[in-house]
Enzyme design. Sequence first.
Site, PDB file in Angstrom:
ATOM      1  CG  HIS A 187     -53.426  -5.720  22.078  1.00 21.16           C
ATOM      2  ND1 HIS A 187     -52.522  -6.170  21.338  1.00 21.16           N
ATOM      3  CD2 HIS A 187     -53.459  -6.220  23.342  1.00 21.16           C
ATOM      4  CE1 HIS A 187     -52.143  -7.168  21.922  1.00 21.16           C
ATOM      5  NE2 HIS A 187     -52.458  -7.189  23.187  1.00 21.16           N
ATOM      6  CG  ASP A 230     -49.777   2.740  15.297  1.00 21.36           C
ATOM      7  OD1 ASP A 230     -49.804   3.534  14.243  1.00 21.36           O
ATOM      8  OD2 ASP A 230     -48.826   2.425  15.993  1.00 21.36           O
TER       9      ASP A 230
END
Length: 292
Positions: A187, A230
């Site tokens: 994302h 991340d």
Amino acid sequence: MLRTPSLPFLAPAALALLLTVAARAEEPARPVPPGTPAAPSLGADTLKPGKPAVKPYLADAAVPDAVQILPSPPAHDAPLDKADRAAFNSTRALKGTPRWELAANDVSEGAAAVLENFACVLGTRIDQARVPAVINLLERARLDLARATRGPKVHYRRLRPFVGNEAPICVQRSQALADSFSYPSGHATQGWAYALILASLVPEKATPILARGRAYGESRIVCGVHWLSDVAAGRLTGTAVFAALMGDATFRADLDRARTELRGALSGPGTAPDQAACTREATALREPPLEF
């Protein structure tokens, strides 16, 4: 929003504070109520049954090798790993706030969803039927982004932060989500790359577009489904793919077509975004960003 220390260097006092906060990560919390939507994967629905297939822009050899570009995820108990865990634990306190609501809204992905997510900074809701060139550009680029993230996800097989605890997250827990890998965030990769693309299409709005792209990635931390590192890796991956795409003649030609089309959509009659939603978004974005 609660701030977290910058990742590169941690002062002794800051590290001590992190250790104190991180120690609470194992405390149980209420699970998400049933029926909350699960987070989709970046590469999950790019080819829709019954619709013309799209193909990526980049040849296999031209896709950036994110395994070589990205650093390894933080080692267990290293300072950056402790910062990751402290960020996860501290952002659980955001449940029920406008920032949590924004994070839950940012779970949606893909070209049409991200155009909707950027509606407040663009100043209008974009009807995807009016901008087929923009949708084509973003959906084709999405395939390249999915290929770039796949390598490090499989290589590192990093578990998501909610695995092994019952801390609240902003989506429904599922085995499929738990079994998917965390590094880098797909994302965040997509959100940052899309922000770079939109900023090149509407450069006069580059600042708010890029600020929204940053927040879109940070929503994954707030949501509890990705570690802070991340998301940092996702930004780097998205930037690398965007740079490679800019070297592709077909992408640049589609970018020019999309620019003309989007400008027409923004200058013509359109539907104003929901002002209450934009106010909540603006409130959330005024909070200090997560530092990394």
